[in-house]
Design an enzyme around this catalytic site. Structure first.
Site, PDB file in Angstrom:
ATOM      1  CG  HIS A 101      14.219  56.723 144.140  1.00  0.00           C
ATOM      2  ND1 HIS A 101      13.152  57.034 143.205  1.00  0.00           N
ATOM      3  CD2 HIS A 101      13.972  56.620 145.247  1.00  0.00           C
ATOM      4  CE1 HIS A 101      12.255  57.056 143.943  1.00  0.00           C
ATOM      5  NE2 HIS A 101      12.556  56.671 145.212  1.00  0.00           N
ATOM      6  CG  ASP A 104      14.916  56.319 140.278  1.00  0.00           C
ATOM      7  OD1 ASP A 104      14.214  55.236 140.593  1.00  0.00           O
ATOM      8  OD2 ASP A 104      14.367  57.309 140.746  1.00  0.00           O
ATOM      9  CD  GLU A 232       7.333  61.546 149.349  1.00  0.00           C
ATOM     10  OE1 GLU A 232       8.499  61.520 148.840  1.00  0.00           O
ATOM     11  OE2 GLU A 232       6.658  60.577 148.703  1.00  0.00           O
ATOM     12  CD  GLU A 268       3.514  60.911 146.719  1.00  0.00           C
ATOM     13  OE1 GLU A 268       4.762  60.930 146.998  1.00  0.00           O
ATOM     14  OE2 GLU A 268       2.736  59.836 146.228  1.00  0.00           O
ATOM     15  CG  HIS A 271       2.389  59.656 150.267  1.00  0.00           C
ATOM     16  ND1 HIS A 271       3.596  59.905 150.538  1.00  0.00           N
ATOM     17  CD2 HIS A 271       2.250  58.927 149.198  1.00  0.00           C
ATOM     18  CE1 HIS A 271       4.426  59.056 149.348  1.00  0.00           C
ATOM     19  NE2 HIS A 271       3.216  58.495 148.795  1.00  0.00           N
ATOM     20  CG  ASP A 296       6.878  63.649 145.926  1.00  0.00           C
ATOM     21  OD1 ASP A 296       7.584  64.695 145.573  1.00  0.00           O
ATOM     22  OD2 ASP A 296       7.269  62.672 146.187  1.00  0.00           O
ATOM     23  CG  ASP A 307       0.823  56.240 146.387  1.00  0.00           C
ATOM     24  OD1 ASP A 307       0.305  57.135 146.368  1.00  0.00           O
ATOM     25  OD2 ASP A 307       2.232  55.989 146.808  1.00  0.00           O
ATOM     26  CG  ASP A 309       2.066  57.569 142.945  1.00  0.00           C
ATOM     27  OD1 ASP A 309       1.897  58.345 143.935  1.00  0.00           O
ATOM     28  OD2 ASP A 309       2.917  56.555 142.912  1.00  0.00           O
ATOM     29  CG  ASP A 339       6.209  60.680 143.577  1.00  0.00           C
ATOM     30  OD1 ASP A 339       5.997  59.386 142.640  1.00  0.00           O
ATOM     31  OD2 ASP A 339       6.453  60.028 144.656  1.00  0.00           O
TER      32      ASP A 339
END
Ligand code: XUL
Ligand code: CO
Length: 437
Positions: A101, A104, A232, A268, A271, A296, A307, A309, A339
């Site tokens: 991003h 980031d 996404e 993802e 998700h 992802d 989430d 991750d 991700d």
């Protein structure tokens, strides 16, 4: 430049018998599977936000992880050191791609102009590090969800001034992604959704999101950015209901706003499961509708409803995902972007390596299994036999939309009760187990 990961050398492929936890057991970048190298099939990417900016915070406490590259009171120094650390990590791991991003990689300034200036400085260093290593962005994106101005959404904010800010941020993030040679650009609807319909005009917000994405398409043409646009999907978190809730909802949205030609989906895994689907389901929906773009790669936790991750380690899910992906022709511009974040107690730099090595090895194993399933053709044969009657003159006429209800009635009155056949689910699952063991 200082080494940020001195305890790890280049991660090498040593084969399944290796006992070195910092070696690949299955991922051999140059090994050919179905005529293509593993690296070309899997197109691994490391994500910047979790791996280098995530420090283990959760709703109950701040971060637990201390990194050497964070050790300065000047945000630009931190940004530069983090980028050096990131490229050392990418190179040691042997990946070809990274994802980021805007916020980031460079800190947000007091104004948009200042933020853009910070970004330009960091992008200059990123170009150098990319040149040195040959590593490129799989995709870039803009963070339209952390700053408080976006609390009510970005493109779907009740204020057009916030919409404008978000558009300006995406404009710059697209330019930067293009400058770095990114293969794609992702739109994840950060806070594009709602918490209560008592304060939300859903129809209007969806129209605004459509307008926003058309502006992005126009700008892409204007600057000649050739990367692929992705949406996404995610059903909830941070909002109670995200508009891009799953692949089906995204496809309907893209069709309604005449955007199908310009977007593919970035699926993802976690998700998908939050939406009540499997990873494979979301991929299969994309393949069936020609909108599969990128992935992802991560996983959720069976017992936790958000989430999480986590790094992908579930061989079944990854195998089934790749089985669908390979049958859909594999990646073109997309790839497998981790991700995923290490757990809060995994505080050492080496944990980042263990996490990625595990994810890459899981997908490499899954790739080999899925390739065998495809080569043998047993599952595909079963499916085509199950639908074989559709290949007769009768079936083809219906599928072509040339039959009528009256003909169906006549057929049924003459043929009587249809002959039905077993779905053989248990047999097929046993067959799958035989491939995985
Ligand atoms: C959030 C998420 C994002 C997107 C990029 O759940 O997955 O990190 O991938 O904005
Ligand atoms: Co994501």
């Amino acid at each position: 430049m200082p080494q940020f990961f001195p305890e790890v050398k280049m991660v090498k492929f040593e084969g399944p018998k290796s006992r070195d936890p910092l070696a690949f057991k299955h991922y051999d970048a140059g090994e050919k599977v179905l005529g293509k190298t593993m690296a070309d099939h899997l197109r691994f990417s490391v994500c910047y936000w979790h791996t280098f900016k995530g420090l283990g915070s959760d709703p109950f406490g701040p971060g637990t992880i201390i990194r050497k590259y964070n050790n300065s009171s000047d945000p630009m120094t931190v940004a530069e050191m983090t980028l050096w650390a990131a490229f050392e990590f990418f190179a040691k791991l042997g990946v070809d791609y990274w994802c980021f991003h805007d916020r980031d990689i460079a800190p947000e300034g007091g104004t948009l102009a200042e933020s853009n200036k910070n970004l330009d400085r960091i992008v200059k260093l990123a170009r150098k590090l990319q040149r040195d290593t040959g590593i490129k962005p799989l995709w870039g994106t803009a963070n339209l969800f952390s700053n408080r101005r976006y609390m009510g959404g970005a493109a779907t904010n009740p204020s057009p001034a916030v919409f404008a800010y978000a558009a300006a941020q995406v404009k710059k993030a697209m330019e930067v992604t293009q400058e770095l040679g990114g293969a794609g650009y992702v739109f994840w609807g950060g806070r594009e959704g709602y918490d209560t319909l008592l304060n939300t005009d859903m129809g209007r917000e969806l129209d605004h999101l459509g307008a926003f994405l058309h502006m992005a398409v126009d700008y892409k043409k204007k600057i000649g950015f050739r990367g692929q646009f992705y949406i996404e999907p995610k059903p909830k978190e941070p909002t109670k209901h995200q508009y891009d809730s799953d692949a089906g909802a995204c496809f309907a949205f893209l069709q309604k706003y005449d955007l199908v030609d310009h977007f593919k989906l970035n699926i993802e895994a976690n998700h998908g499961t939050l939406a009540g689907h499997t990873f494979q389901h979301e991929l299969e929906f994309c393949v069936a509708n020609g909108i599969l773009g990128s992935v992802d790669a991560n996983r959720g936790d069976l017992l936790v409803g958000w989430d999480t991750d986590q790094f992908p380690t579930d061989l079944y899910d990854c195998t089934l995902g790749l089985y669908t992906l390979l049958q859909g022709g594999g990646f073109r511009t997309g790839g497998l972007n981790f991700d995923a974040k290490v757990r809060r107690q995994s505080i050492d730099p080496v944990d980042l390596f263990h996490a990625h090595i595990g994810g890459m090895d899981t997908f490499a194993r899954a790739l080999k299994i899925a390739a065998r399933m495809i080569k043998d053709g047993k599952f595909a044969r079963f499916v085509s036999q199950r639908y074989a009657a559709w290949d007769t003159a009768f079936g083809r006429k219906i599928a072509a939309g040339k039959a009528t209800f009256a003909e169906m009635e006549k057929y049924t009155l003459t043929q009587g009760e249809p002959r039905i056949q077993s779905g053989r689910q248990e047999m097929l699952e046993n067959m799958l187990n035989a491939y995985i063991s």
